[in-house]
Design an enzyme around this catalytic site. Structure first.
Site, PDB file in Angstrom:
ATOM      1  N   LEU A 161       0.809  -1.154   0.210  1.00  0.00           N
ATOM      2  CA  LEU A 161       0.073   0.039   0.181  1.00  0.00           C
ATOM      3  C   LEU A 161       0.662   1.278  -0.049  1.00  0.00           C
ATOM      4  CD1 LEU A 161      -2.706   1.262   0.113  1.00  0.00           C
ATOM      5  CD2 LEU A 161      -2.681   0.957   2.733  1.00  0.00           C
ATOM      6  N   TYR A 162       1.840   1.103   0.883  1.00  0.00           N
ATOM      7  CA  TYR A 162       2.525   2.597   0.929  1.00  0.00           C
ATOM      8  C   TYR A 162       3.566   2.592  -0.102  1.00  0.00           C
ATOM      9  CZ  TYR A 162       6.534   5.416   2.687  1.00  0.00           C
ATOM     10  OH  TYR A 162       7.342   6.565   2.843  1.00  0.00           O
ATOM     11  N   GLY A 163       4.416   1.553  -0.760  1.00  0.00           N
ATOM     12  CA  GLY A 163       5.147   1.547  -1.576  1.00  0.00           C
ATOM     13  C   GLY A 163       4.252   1.922  -3.190  1.00  0.00           C
TER      14      GLY A 163
END
Length: 237
Positions: free
Chosen positions: A144-146
């Site tokens: 998600l973050y990446g």
């Protein structure tokens, strides 16, 4: 500068103020924001704080308008604010997804949409996006973050192509594991993540800020659409 009340944002605000910039810091924590402003002013610099909970187009455009009202034209935009929940894809909720992409992608998008045209009209401006090394390679728990920061990497290049011909330089800094207030809860996990890189250690907020400051000045006048890794060499191995 978004997310300027702590960590990389705070270090960058101090670095830019030291170079003579009038810094407008945004964030959700007024007390911490005012502490950064006081530190800059005590050192003889110029700074102001604007409270902002960046989450959508309206909040981004409101911050842009309030910044212009307070300080006049905006010559440098640092999109630093971001959230970084880690965890398995199958445990991610739609609410998690929407929140991360709203903060990490939507608000930088509309800050640029609001501020870049005026920069282009004046023929000068600098936009710096803060991404992450995990936008460059796959890592479990970072989907998600990446992916949100990978979107910002592409936007950096697209905006460089769009606004660069009009004198606006758009670049990004890609930090690796960095010791900040936000990363403190990671504990030994941060050290283990950093150990995989040639430098073998986490970076400091000041080291990331130095890279951002470089891209903010005319020392990088021929740099457009670049993503500068400041990750101890992690993407090289």
């Amino acid at each position: 500068m978004t997310g300027g009340t702590s960590g990389i944002g705070r270090a960058t605000a101090l670095a830019l103020a030291k170079l003579g910039a009038r810094v407008v810091i945004s964030g959700r924590d007024e007390a911490r924001g005012n502490q950064v402003v006081d530190q800059i002013r005590t050192a003889g610099g110029k700074a102001d704080f604007l409270g902002a909970d960046l989450r959508d187009e309206a909040s981004a455009r409101s911050l842009a308008a309030r910044t212009r009202s307070l300080a006049g034209q905006v010559d440098i935009l640092v999109n630093n604010a971001g959230i970084y929940p880690f965890g398995p894809t199958h445990e991610t909720t739609e609410q998690d997804f929407d929140q991360v992409f709203s903060v990490n992608v939507k608000t930088p998008y509309f800050l640029v949409a609001d501020l870049a045209p005026d920069m282009a009209k004046r023929g000068y401006g600098v936009i710096i996006n803060v991404t992450t090394m995990v936008a460059e390679f796959g890592m479990a728990g970072m989907s998600l973050y990446g992916s949100s920061k990978a979107a910002l990497v592409l936007l950096t290049k697209a905006w460089a192509a769009e606004y660069g011909p009009h004198g606006v330089r758009v670049n990004a800094v890609s930090p690796g594991p960095t010791r900040t207030e936000g990363s403190a809860p990671m504990g030994e996990d941060l050290e283990q993540l950093a150990a995989a890189a040639p430098a073998g250690r986490p970076g400091s907020a000041d080291e990331i800020a130095d890279a951002i400051a470089f891209l903010a000045t005319d020392r990088s006048s021929f740099v457009h659409g670049a993503v500068l890794p400041v990750d101890g060499g992690r993407v090289a191995v």
